[in-house]
Design a protein around this motif. Structure first.
Motif, PDB file in Angstrom:
ATOM      1  N   GLY A   1      -4.681   5.393   0.415  1.00  0.00           N
ATOM      2  CA  GLY A   1      -4.886   4.109   0.175  1.00  0.00           C
ATOM      3  C   GLY A   1      -6.473   3.869  -0.390  1.00  0.00           C
TER       4      GLY A   1
ATOM      5  N   LEU B   1      -0.886   6.378   3.033  1.00  0.00           N
ATOM      6  CA  LEU B   1      -0.051   5.345   2.854  1.00  0.00           C
ATOM      7  C   LEU B   1       1.228   5.734   3.461  1.00  0.00           C
ATOM      8  CD1 LEU B   1      -1.039   3.730  -0.655  1.00  0.00           C
ATOM      9  CD2 LEU B   1      -1.665   2.961   1.484  1.00  0.00           C
TER      10      LEU B   1
ATOM     11  N   GLU C   1      -1.832   1.149   5.276  1.00  0.00           N
ATOM     12  CA  GLU C   1      -2.490   2.529   5.432  1.00  0.00           C
ATOM     13  C   GLU C   1      -2.253   3.098   6.905  1.00  0.00           C
ATOM     14  OE1 GLU C   1      -6.326   3.648   3.422  1.00  0.00           O
ATOM     15  OE2 GLU C   1      -6.434   1.482   3.285  1.00  0.00           O
TER      16      GLU C   1
END
Length: 577
Positions: free
Chosen positions: A163, A169, A179
Motif C-alpha cells: 500500500g 494490502l 494495509e
C-alpha cells in the motif's frame, strides 16, 4: 568447444580460495544382489553405441522416441538410461560442435526471465556465456514459488501488493482493502489475526475462494499461501488465515544449496532443436494451428520439421522428439578427482564475502564446473505429458533407508547411511541431525544473506526417497510395491553401470528414477506411475519433506498437464526468429 552456461535458475558458487577439494570418495554403493527385474542385456546395450560395441567414453545414439515401446516399467527406465548416455556422450558430426552432445549446436540454453517475464533461446557458441541470474525457487503450476509446511503440505507463495505506506494490502470479505499494520499469532502458532495501521482487526481474511490454486488435478495438492512481512517478521498464511509453519529455512523459497566445501550450485536449463522450433513456429504462425501438445507421432513431428526446413534450419535428431534438460553444477576446484565428473566452463559471478552474513557480487570469472545432477524430460510415443527422469552423481548425498528384493526374492533393508564422503552432507551423521534445512537464500540478484545467525554456510542434505518410492506413500497401488520399484531401479543401474567400459565417467552417475502417467493422460492423484515420488537432492532439496515418510512433492505436483504448459519455460520463451 562450446563451454557456455546460461541458467533458467542459477546459483553462484564460492571463490577466494575457500574451496577445499573433497577426499577421493567412493561412489555410493548399490546392492549387487538385487533381483534383475529390469536390465539392459548385452546385445541391446552394444546396439546403443554408434560403433555397435562398448568403448571408453564411446558415443551412444539417442533413443527412438517415435517408436517407443511404451511397456511399463522397464522400457521407460531403458529410455531414460540411454538418453542420459547419449546426452553425455562426446558429440559427433551429426550434432556438430565439440564437447558433449548436450553442449552441441543441436541444443539451446534458456535465459533467465527478463523484466517482461520472458525467456530467450541462447544458441550454443564457442565461448563461455555469462550467467545473468542467480535464482533457484521451485515453481508450482501457477508459476509461483513453492514452499513446504512441516506437515508436508505444499503451497505456492503469493506476496501481496504494498500500500501507500509500504505495508502489505489485504481485502476482507466485504471488499474493503486495508494495509496490514501488524500480525498477531495465537499461542499455538496456528492462527493469525490481521490488524490495520489503526490497530483495528481486519474482520475476515482475504477471499479464500480466490486464493485457491487454479488446478488441483494432478500431483500433490498445492494451496496458496500469502507471505506477510510486518514488523521485521515474516508470516505465511493460508487462505483461511492459518499459519503455515515450515521447517527451518524453508519459509523462504529462494534457498541456496552449498556443498560441504562451500561451493554453491548452478542450475542450467537446455532444450533441443525440436523443442526450440516448435516454440518458434507456434509463436510466429509458422506452425498452424499452434501445437497444444509436445510431439508424440510422426505427423506431429512432420509439422515441426517442415517449419524448420522452410526456415533453412535442420533438426539433428528428429526421432528424439522434444527434450528439456535441467543440470546442476559445482565449482570443479572443490572436487579432488575430476575424472569422475562431467565438466564444462562458464563465466560466473564472484562475491565479496567480507561480511559472512551477506555476500555481494563484485565481479565475474571464467571457471570450470563439475556436473552433479540432471533432470531429463522428453516426449515419446503415447506420452505428451513427457517422461520425467533424474540422475545424480553417486557421491552427492546419503539416502534414506529402503528395501529391495534380492535374487532369491527375499526382502532386504538398506539402512540410512551415517558416514561417507559426500558433496552435500557432513562425513559423519547422527540420526538426530537435521537435513535439508537451508542456511542461505537470495535477497536479490546480487546479494546472498544468511538464513540463520551463523552466516552463509553448508548444511546436511539427504535424498529421502532413495529411488523415488516410499512405503505407504508411493507408488500408486496399480504400479506395485515400493520394494519392487526400488529393485527395478537398482537393477537397471547395476546393469548399465557394470557394462560401461572401466573409467567411463558416466558410470559415476546413478539413475534415481522416472515417472509418467498411465496412457499419457493429464496427471491426477491416481494415474502417476513409475517412481512417482521422484526428487533430485540438488534440485528439489527443500521440497522433499522432513523424512522418508513425508509425501513431499514430485514432478507432477508442479507440472500438471499433458499439454505444452507442462513445461513452465515453454510458455515464457520468445521465438528464435
Amino acid at each position: 568447444m562450446r563451454h557456455g552456461l546460461s541458467c533458467l535458475q542459477a546459483i553462484p558458487f564460492l571463490y577466494a580460495g575457500l574451496l577445499v577439494p573433497l577426499s577421493d570418495a567412493q561412489a555410493q554403493a548399490l546392492p549387487g544382489d538385487a533381483k534383475p527385474s529390469c536390465v539392459v542385456d548385452s546385445p541391446m546395450f552394444k546396439s546403443w553405441f554408434d560403433a555397435g560395441t562398448v568403448s571408453l567414453d564411446g558415443t551412444v545414439g539417442p533413443a527412438d522416441s517415435l517408436n517407443f515401446p511404451d511397456t511399463p516399467n522397464c522400457s521407460f527406465y531403458q529410455w531414460s538410461a540411454r538418453m542420459f548416455l547419449w546426452l553425455s556422450s562426446p558429440t559427433t558430426p551429426r550434432f556438430g560442435g565439440t564437447g558433449k552432445v548436450f553442449e552441441s549446436p543441436a541444443f539451446f540454453d534458456v535465459s533467465p526471465l527478463d523484466p517482461s517475464n520472458h525467456r530467450t533461446f541462447i544458441p550454443h557458441s564457442s565461448s563461455p556465456l555469462s550467467v545473468a541470474s542467480i535464482r533457484t525457487p521451485q515453481h508450482g503450476p501457477n508459476d509461483l514459488p513453492v514452499t513446504m509446511s512441516n506437515t508436508g503440505a505444499l503451497f505456492e507463495v503469493v506476496t501481496p501488493p504494498a500500500g501507500p505506506e509500504g505495508r502489505p494490502l489485504v481485502q476482507d470479505l466485504s471488499g474493503k482493502v486495508s494495509e496490514v499494520g501488524r500480525v498477531e499469532v495465537d499461542a499455538g502458532q496456528s492462527k493469525a489475526n490481521l490488524f490495520d495501521p489503526d490497530d483495528k482487526k481486519i474482520t475476515a481474511f482475504p477471499d479464500a475462494a480466490a486464493a485457491q490454486p487454479a488446478s488441483n488435478a494432478g500431483g500433490a495438492q498445492i494451496g496458496i499461501a500469502r507471505e506477510f512481512s510486518v514488523g521485521g517478521k515474516t508470516f505465511l498464511l493460508d487462505a483461511a488465515g492459518n499459519v503455515v509453519q515450515t521447517e527451518v529455512g524453508q519459509a523462504n523459497t529462494a534457498g541456496v544449496l552449498l556443498s560441504q566445501n562451500n561451493s554453491l550450485v548452478y542450475y542450467v536449463t537446455t532444450v533441443n532443436d525440436v523443442f526450440a522450433y516448435m516454440v518458434t513456429g507456434g509463436a510466429n504462425g509458422g506452425i498452424s494451428p499452434a501445437p497444444t501438445q509436445f510431439p508424440i507421432t510422426q505427423a506431429d513431428l512432420d509439422k515441426v520439421s517442415a517449419f524448420a526446413k522452410a526456415n533453412q534450419k535442420a533438426i539433428a535428431a528428429p526421432e528424439v522428439l522434444a527434450i528439456e534438460l535441467k543440470t546442476s553444477w559445482v565449482d570443479a576446484s572443490s572436487i579432488a578427482d575430476l575424472s569422475k565428473y562431467i565438466t564444462m566452463e562458464a563465466t560466473v559471478p564472484t562475491f565479496d564475502m567480507s561480511d559472512p552474513k551477506k555476500w555481494t557480487v563484485n565481479g565475474q570469472k571464467t571457471v570450470q564446473l563439475a556436473m552433479v545432477g540432471m533432470h531429463l524430460v522428453g516426449s515419446t510415443k503415447g506420452h505428451p505429458e513427457m517422461i520425467w527422469a533424474t540422475f545424480e552423481h553417486a557421491d552427492n548425498v546419503p539416502v534414506g533407508a529402503y528395501t529391495y528384493h534380492d535374487t532369491a526374492g527375499n526382502v532386504k533393508t538398506v539402512a540410512q547411511a551415517s558416514s561417507g564422503a559426500w558433496l552435500f552432507s557432513a562425513g559423519n551423521l547422527n540420526p538426530t541431525d537435521a537435513f535439508n534445512a537451508m542456511a542461505a537464500q537470495f535477497e536479490s540478484e546480487n546479494i546472498i544473506p544468511a538464513e540463520g545467525s551463523s552466516g552463509v554456510a553448508p548444511s546436511n542434505t539427504i535424498r529421502w526417497k532413495s529411488w523415488g518410492a516410499v512405503s505407504g506413500v508411493s507408488p500408486n497401488p496399480i504400479d506395485g510395491s515400493d520394494t519392487a520399484s526400488n529393485t527395478e531401479i537398482i537393477a537397471i543401474n547395476n546393469s548399465v553401470r557394470s557394462q560401461l567400459a572401466a573409467g567411463d565417467v558416466r558410470a559415476n552417475y546413478v539413475f534415481v528414477g522416472a515417472t509418467w502417467t498411465i496412457g499419457g493422460a493429464a496427471p491426477t492423484a491416481f494415474n502417476q506411475v513409475g517412481t512417482n515420488m521422484l526428487a533430485n537432492s540438488t534440485m528439489e532439496t527443500y521440497q522433499q519433506g522432513t523424512s522418508a515418510a513425508d509425501k513431499g512433492s514430485n514432478c507432477f505436483s508442479c507440472h500438471r498437464s499433458n499439454q505444452v504448459g507442462v513445461s513452465h519455460v515453454y510458455r515464457e520463451l520468445n521465438p528464435l526468429f
